[in-house]
Design a protein around this motif. Structure first.
Motif, PDB file in Angstrom:
ATOM      1  N   ASP A   4       0.805  -1.220   0.000  1.00 18.77           N
ATOM      2  CA  ASP A   4       0.000   0.000   0.000  1.00 18.77           C
ATOM      3  C   ASP A   4       0.842   1.275   0.000  1.00 18.77           C
ATOM      4  O   ASP A   4       0.325   2.355   0.240  1.00 18.77           O
ATOM      5  CB  ASP A   4      -0.918  -0.002   1.227  1.00 18.77           C
ATOM      6  CG  ASP A   4      -1.848  -1.201   1.241  1.00 18.77           C
ATOM      7  OD1 ASP A   4      -2.516  -1.424   0.215  1.00 18.77           O
ATOM      8  OD2 ASP A   4      -1.899  -1.895   2.262  1.00 18.77           O
ATOM      9  N   GLU A   6       2.107   3.109  -2.285  1.00 18.08           N
ATOM     10  CA  GLU A   6       1.797   4.115  -3.296  1.00 18.08           C
ATOM     11  C   GLU A   6       0.441   4.784  -3.087  1.00 18.08           C
ATOM     12  O   GLU A   6       0.099   5.737  -3.769  1.00 18.08           O
ATOM     13  CB  GLU A   6       1.846   3.491  -4.697  1.00 18.08           C
ATOM     14  CG  GLU A   6       3.191   2.884  -5.061  1.00 18.08           C
ATOM     15  CD  GLU A   6       4.321   3.912  -5.057  1.00 18.08           C
ATOM     16  OE1 GLU A   6       4.099   5.046  -5.525  1.00 18.08           O
ATOM     17  OE2 GLU A   6       5.419   3.581  -4.585  1.00 18.08           O
ATOM     18  N   LYS A   7      -0.334   4.281  -2.133  1.00 18.20           N
ATOM     19  CA  LYS A   7      -1.679   4.811  -1.905  1.00 18.20           C
ATOM     20  C   LYS A   7      -1.642   6.123  -1.133  1.00 18.20           C
ATOM     21  O   LYS A   7      -0.760   6.350  -0.310  1.00 18.20           O
ATOM     22  CB  LYS A   7      -2.532   3.801  -1.134  1.00 18.20           C
ATOM     23  CG  LYS A   7      -2.868   2.560  -1.931  1.00 18.20           C
ATOM     24  CD  LYS A   7      -3.761   1.635  -1.137  1.00 18.20           C
ATOM     25  CE  LYS A   7      -4.113   0.400  -1.945  1.00 18.20           C
ATOM     26  NZ  LYS A   7      -4.948  -0.513  -1.159  1.00 18.20           N
ATOM     27  N   MET A   8      -2.633   6.952  -1.399  1.00 14.84           N
ATOM     28  CA  MET A   8      -2.815   8.195  -0.654  1.00 14.84           C
ATOM     29  C   MET A   8      -3.492   7.852   0.679  1.00 14.84           C
ATOM     30  O   MET A   8      -4.178   6.839   0.777  1.00 14.84           O
ATOM     31  CB  MET A   8      -3.701   9.164  -1.451  1.00 14.84           C
ATOM     32  CG  MET A   8      -3.080   9.602  -2.762  1.00 14.84           C
ATOM     33  SD  MET A   8      -1.541  10.504  -2.535  1.00 14.84           S
ATOM     34  CE  MET A   8      -2.120  11.997  -1.776  1.00 14.84           C
ATOM     35  N   ASP A  11      -6.950   6.646   0.693  1.00 14.55           N
ATOM     36  CA  ASP A  11      -7.206   5.363   0.033  1.00 14.55           C
ATOM     37  C   ASP A  11      -6.910   4.153   0.903  1.00 14.55           C
ATOM     38  O   ASP A  11      -7.067   3.022   0.452  1.00 14.55           O
ATOM     39  CB  ASP A  11      -6.382   5.256  -1.256  1.00 14.55           C
ATOM     40  CG  ASP A  11      -6.789   6.297  -2.285  1.00 14.55           C
ATOM     41  OD1 ASP A  11      -7.973   6.697  -2.296  1.00 14.55           O
ATOM     42  OD2 ASP A  11      -5.915   6.715  -3.075  1.00 14.55           O
ATOM     43  N   ILE A  12      -6.458   4.379   2.143  1.00 12.08           N
ATOM     44  CA  ILE A  12      -6.180   3.246   3.019  1.00 12.08           C
ATOM     45  C   ILE A  12      -7.236   3.187   4.124  1.00 12.08           C
ATOM     46  O   ILE A  12      -7.917   4.169   4.412  1.00 12.08           O
ATOM     47  CB  ILE A  12      -4.751   3.299   3.611  1.00 12.08           C
ATOM     48  CG1 ILE A  12      -4.528   4.563   4.440  1.00 12.08           C
ATOM     49  CG2 ILE A  12      -3.713   3.172   2.511  1.00 12.08           C
ATOM     50  CD1 ILE A  12      -3.178   4.640   5.125  1.00 12.08           C
ATOM     51  N   GLN A  17      -4.557   3.775   8.640  1.00 10.23           N
ATOM     52  CA  GLN A  17      -4.274   5.176   8.975  1.00 10.23           C
ATOM     53  C   GLN A  17      -3.772   5.305  10.406  1.00 10.23           C
ATOM     54  O   GLN A  17      -2.839   6.057  10.682  1.00 10.23           O
ATOM     55  CB  GLN A  17      -5.517   6.035   8.763  1.00 10.23           C
ATOM     56  CG  GLN A  17      -5.885   6.216   7.314  1.00 10.23           C
ATOM     57  CD  GLN A  17      -7.193   6.975   7.122  1.00 10.23           C
ATOM     58  OE1 GLN A  17      -7.756   7.510   8.062  1.00 10.23           O
ATOM     59  NE2 GLN A  17      -7.670   7.014   5.893  1.00 10.23           N
TER      60      GLN A  17
END
Length: 114
Positions: A4, A6-8, A11-12, A17
């Motif tokens: 994960d 590359e995710k913003m 987006d998680i 988080q």
């Protein structure tokens, strides 16, 4: 979380988080970890994972933590000592079991409602 990277943040998952927040705080190598509602908004499984991470940090890094939470299950799991506040003042402090033995009306009501 390797898959994960590359995710913003948006987006998680909430649990991810929370883990990222813990990692960011630990990057500074603090002596005391301050956490504000670390399990808020998480499902019971993710909450348990966050509690487990907190316990692991306390044990492995010999790190003290101050946690603000309304999650009594989490508080009971991770705390050695608790303080219950009402209107900004400490009403009682001690172990979870000690709070359960209290005759203070606010404490009894809080524990029953939560």
């Amino acid at each position: 979380m390797e898959g994960d990277l590359e995710k913003m943040p948006s987006d998680i998952s909430g649990g991810m988080q929370k883990r990222v927040g813990l990692a960011r705080a630990l990057a500074l190598d603090p002596e005391i970890l301050l956490l504000d509602e670390p399990t808020a908004g998480l499902d019971p499984i993710s909450s348990g994972e966050i509690d487990g991470l907190i316990l692991k940090l306390q044990r492995e890094r010999r790190m003290a933590s101050i946690v603000v939470t309304h999650d009594l299950h989490s508080a009971r799991t991770i705390a050695n000592s608790l303080a219950l506040l009402n209107e900004g003042k400490v009403v009682i402090e001690g172990t979870f079991e000690g709070l359960q033995q209290s005759d203070i009306g606010f404490v009894k009501e809080f524990l029953q409602q939560s």
